[in-house]
Design a protein around this motif. Structure first.
Motif, PDB file in Angstrom:
ATOM      1  N   GLN A  10      33.297  32.124  35.441  1.00  0.00           N
ATOM      2  CA  GLN A  10      34.656  32.291  34.945  1.00  0.00           C
ATOM      3  C   GLN A  10      35.650  31.928  36.045  1.00  0.00           C
ATOM      4  OE1 GLN A  10      35.777  33.896  31.928  1.00  0.00           O
ATOM      5  NE2 GLN A  10      33.720  33.906  31.092  1.00  0.00           N
ATOM      6  N   LYS A  11      36.813  31.491  35.629  1.00  0.00           N
ATOM      7  CA  LYS A  11      37.887  31.222  36.582  1.00  0.00           C
ATOM      8  C   LYS A  11      38.435  32.542  37.108  1.00  0.00           C
ATOM      9  CE  LYS A  11      42.246  28.860  37.153  1.00  0.00           C
ATOM     10  NZ  LYS A  11      43.251  27.997  36.574  1.00  0.00           N
ATOM     11  N   LEU A  25      50.834  40.146  36.002  1.00  0.00           N
ATOM     12  CA  LEU A  25      50.553  38.749  35.696  1.00  0.00           C
ATOM     13  C   LEU A  25      51.692  37.886  36.224  1.00  0.00           C
ATOM     14  CD1 LEU A  25      49.168  39.103  32.073  1.00  0.00           C
ATOM     15  CD2 LEU A  25      47.908  38.916  34.210  1.00  0.00           C
ATOM     16  N   ASN A  26      51.353  36.635  36.557  1.00  0.00           N
ATOM     17  CA  ASN A  26      52.349  35.728  37.118  1.00  0.00           C
ATOM     18  C   ASN A  26      52.188  34.356  36.467  1.00  0.00           C
ATOM     19  OD1 ASN A  26      50.214  34.282  38.536  1.00  0.00           O
ATOM     20  ND2 ASN A  26      50.140  36.053  39.904  1.00  0.00           N
ATOM     21  N   ASN A  27      52.918  33.363  36.947  1.00  0.00           N
ATOM     22  CA  ASN A  27      52.873  32.056  36.305  1.00  0.00           C
ATOM     23  C   ASN A  27      51.528  31.340  36.473  1.00  0.00           C
ATOM     24  OD1 ASN A  27      53.145  31.439  38.993  1.00  0.00           O
ATOM     25  ND2 ASN A  27      54.867  30.055  38.749  1.00  0.00           N
ATOM     26  N   LYS A  28      50.661  31.827  37.347  1.00  0.00           N
ATOM     27  CA  LYS A  28      49.322  31.237  37.496  1.00  0.00           C
ATOM     28  C   LYS A  28      48.267  32.021  36.719  1.00  0.00           C
ATOM     29  CE  LYS A  28      50.330  29.104  41.865  1.00  0.00           C
ATOM     30  NZ  LYS A  28      50.070  29.004  43.277  1.00  0.00           N
ATOM     31  N   ALA A  29      48.606  33.228  36.317  1.00  0.00           N
ATOM     32  CA  ALA A  29      47.693  34.066  35.529  1.00  0.00           C
ATOM     33  C   ALA A  29      48.475  34.571  34.315  1.00  0.00           C
ATOM     34  CB  ALA A  29      47.179  35.227  36.362  1.00  0.00           C
ATOM     35  N   SER A 120      37.537  41.355  39.000  1.00  0.00           N
ATOM     36  CA  SER A 120      36.309  40.653  39.354  1.00  0.00           C
ATOM     37  C   SER A 120      35.505  41.613  40.223  1.00  0.00           C
ATOM     38  CB  SER A 120      36.658  39.387  40.131  1.00  0.00           C
ATOM     39  OG  SER A 120      35.496  38.704  40.481  1.00  0.00           O
ATOM     40  N   PRO A 121      34.192  41.644  40.059  1.00  0.00           N
ATOM     41  CA  PRO A 121      33.393  42.570  40.866  1.00  0.00           C
ATOM     42  C   PRO A 121      33.644  42.374  42.368  1.00  0.00           C
ATOM     43  CG  PRO A 121      32.060  41.566  39.158  1.00  0.00           C
ATOM     44  CD  PRO A 121      33.391  40.866  39.133  1.00  0.00           C
ATOM     45  N   ASP A 122      33.689  43.466  43.086  1.00  0.00           N
ATOM     46  CA  ASP A 122      33.857  43.460  44.548  1.00  0.00           C
ATOM     47  C   ASP A 122      35.163  42.850  45.022  1.00  0.00           C
ATOM     48  OD1 ASP A 122      31.287  44.585  44.761  1.00  0.00           O
ATOM     49  OD2 ASP A 122      30.387  42.593  44.671  1.00  0.00           O
ATOM     50  N   SER A 123      36.216  42.939  44.204  1.00  0.00           N
ATOM     51  CA  SER A 123      37.487  42.346  44.613  1.00  0.00           C
ATOM     52  C   SER A 123      38.648  43.225  44.172  1.00  0.00           C
ATOM     53  CB  SER A 123      37.644  40.954  43.999  1.00  0.00           C
ATOM     54  OG  SER A 123      38.896  40.436  44.343  1.00  0.00           O
TER      55      SER A 123
END
Length: 160
Positions: A10-11, A25-29, A120-123
């Motif tokens: 996944q991205k 959330l932002n313009n990239k997400a 995301s796992p571990d992040s």
């Protein structure tokens, strides 16, 4: 979170937190679901009701049963996801642009899809976008991905 989250392949999106710890959330997400529900779509769900997770014919531990997930659909295409014990606790700083608010939905025929972002796992700052598919059946929504989750429409939050 309703869906089964798997970030493999996944991205990933880097999402920063605001001063209250809310990942925004932002313009990239951004959500890919951009259309508002039609009048026909809004006849299939009730935006004045709560959809409360029920545990019919399945074993769940006592803590899950005492703290079911709750989904509230809005007529603008957003939904709020919370739990019974957390209901209202984070309202002051959690708007629709927060990852933790819920996400967006779309309906086609009697099928519903929920789009959300999850850690995301571990992040701490990396998130994955995922979509959970379900079916609307009368006053219930049934999600069959991963573990089966059933949500029943209710006008109040009293737990049976």
């Amino acid at each position: 979170m309703i869906g089964f989250l798997s970030s493999y392949g996944q991205k990933l999106y880097k999402i920063e937190k605001d001063q209250f710890g809310e990942p925004l959330l932002n313009n990239k997400a951004e959500y890919s679901f951009t259309e508002k529900p039609s009048e026909e779509d809004l006849k299939k769900i009730d935006t004045t009701a709560y959809y409360v997770q029920i545990f019919e014919d399945q074993y769940h531990n006592e803590n899950e049963v005492k703290n079911p997930t709750i989904i509230i659909f809005h007529d603008d295409g957003y939904f709020r996801e919370t739990s019974l014990l957390a209901f209202g606790k984070f309202d002051e700083h959690r708007g629709k642009n927060s990852v933790y608010y819920g996400g967006k939905y779309k309906i086609k025929n009697n099928n519903i899809q929920l789009e959300q972002f999850g850690n995301s796992p571990d992040s701490k700052n990396w998130y994955t976008r995922y979509i959970t598919k379900g079916k609307i059946e009368n006053n219930k929504i049934i999600f069959n991905e991963g573990l089966v989750s059933v949500f029943e429409k209710r006008k109040n939050l009293s737990i049976k």
